[in-house]
Scaffold this active site. Sequence first.
Site, PDB file in Angstrom:
ATOM      1  CE  LYS A 114      -3.924   1.847   2.704  1.00 53.04           C
ATOM      2  NZ  LYS A 114      -4.742   1.636   3.924  1.00 53.04           N
ATOM      3  CB  SER A 126      -8.120   3.383   2.745  1.00 52.86           C
ATOM      4  OG  SER A 126      -7.267   2.825   3.717  1.00 52.86           O
ATOM      5  CB  SER A 165      -8.184   0.390   5.622  1.00 53.29           C
ATOM      6  OG  SER A 165      -8.951   1.541   5.445  1.00 53.29           O
TER       7      SER A 165
HETATM    8  N1  GLN Z   1     -12.992   3.636   6.319  1.00 52.09           N
HETATM    9  C1  GLN Z   1     -12.374   4.155   7.494  1.00 52.09           C
HETATM   10  C2  GLN Z   1     -12.043   5.623   7.304  1.00 52.09           C
HETATM   11  O1  GLN Z   1     -12.448   6.163   6.352  1.00 52.09           O
HETATM   12  C3  GLN Z   1     -11.166   3.339   7.845  1.00 52.09           C
HETATM   13  C4  GLN Z   1      -9.975   3.664   7.048  1.00 52.09           C
HETATM   14  C5  GLN Z   1      -8.791   2.836   7.438  1.00 52.09           C
HETATM   15  O2  GLN Z   1      -8.892   1.815   8.099  1.00 52.09           O
HETATM   16  N2  GLN Z   1      -7.636   3.320   7.050  1.00 52.09           N
HETATM   17  O3  GLN Z   1     -11.395   6.224   8.096  1.00 52.09           O
END
Ligand code: GLN
Length: 485
Positions: free
Chosen positions: A78, A153, A177
């Site tokens: 990532k 994400s 994420s």
């Molecule tokens: N979807 C969550 C957010 O928007 C989690 C994102 C993540 O785990 N990096 O913050």
Amino acid sequence: MSLDFLTAHELAGKLRSKEISVRQLTEAALDRIRSLDGAVHAFITVDEAGAFLAADHAQKRLDDGDPSPLLGIPIAVKDNMCTRGLLTTCGSKILEGYKPSYNATAVQKLHDAGMVLIGKTNLDEFAMGSSTEYSHYGPSHNPWDLDRVPGGSSGGSAASVCAGMTPLALGSDTGGSIRQPAALTGIVGMKPTYGRVSRYGLVAFSSSLDQIGPFARDVTDCAQLLNVICGHDELDATSLDMPVPDFTRALSKDVGGLRIGVPKEFMGDGIEAGVRDTVQAALGVLEQAGASIEEASLPSTEYGVATYYIIAPCEASSNLARYDGVRFGYRTKSDAGHVDLVEQTREEGFGEEVKRRILIGTYALSAGYYDAYYLHAQKVRTKMRMEFEELFERFDVIAGPTSPTVAFKIGEFDDDPLSLKMADLLTIPANMLGTCAISVNCGFSEGLPVGLQIIGKPFDEETVLRAAFAYEHRTDWHTRRPPIA
Ligand code: GLN
């Protein structure tokens, strides 16, 4: 024969028997990316030269009899983890052109294990999102249906493993994420316990929640990659100095007597019927295998999203204060003095969602509002932890769906960023507690993958892996592949 969808442990066998070379395997991954990534957009950067260099090193180690299990295996990372000399964008314009001078510890561990880093994957800007639509570089697409999101994400990492580009990938999980994109693309994704994997060199979003973890095609590969990345690191003060077991030893088919609690809040309102039924059937498989399944309750679930969306933006507003256009990354062309430089750089460099969160976080931390928002959210977080602790007195693991819905259409929430946040309803609790959790594919609803989430006690990754492996062993969902060329 096609190597595209083999697992890392299958590929490792072929490398050792000399059926294939590391270069061939690397070429296959790069070919696959060349032919499909125009449609999938899993990658922001593909490092062909670096990959071949690593491949040759790995081949030499293999030839010298080095037994490291993941030697020569391709992996994607990532793009919020620092890679020495290789572009690290966080999906943001503000880090345009940024090439770190050091490797994140987790990335260094991949190199030390002889893995072949293929490239850096797409993500929501600074990992803020659940769909990978908030990337400055454009959305990633779900290989099961290119009109749909792969989750986020870490959507690029999930899409890479799902589409047969790389057998493994790393993601980061702050509120889901890793697990949510794993669920939406039908692969395995695991968030280790907070402190298990060093966060050094992971670009900070919400430091009390962020954790790096693996994506894989099966639970065995997940355990192997976990073995590589876990461990104490003096460069991360929150990394825990405790022994790391060999996680592959936990992979037992036996779950006789395992006590599984299923919070009714995980199966109630807001969960699609197709998802609920699929997960129910999966729990039935574990029950048949000798586990006991019992309804439980985690009443604070309904406050999780609201609490998370105070704590995470507060921490983010502080963490993202460092992007000023002065030292690295994007800098505005406008030049009317220092204050203007910083202001304009941030105005031009951050996307809408990131700005929204910086504003919310700054507001919630400011004098007069701190007690009402931040402090209050921390109290709810503590309450959640207490509820979990109570559950873990009666249960070995907690299970339920990973995501309330299957993959949604790209653009579906364009006008409704608030509803998009409900995607995190079932993943946020594990981050609040700081504990470990996995998502494995447990079937399909409307032709799209559904994830079964298994949450364990802090530092009990082994039981989580055991339950996941026992499930996988009794089903063949993990062998299904997306209908992509
Ligand atoms: N979807 C969550 C957010 O928007 C989690 C994102 C993540 O785990 N990096 O913050």
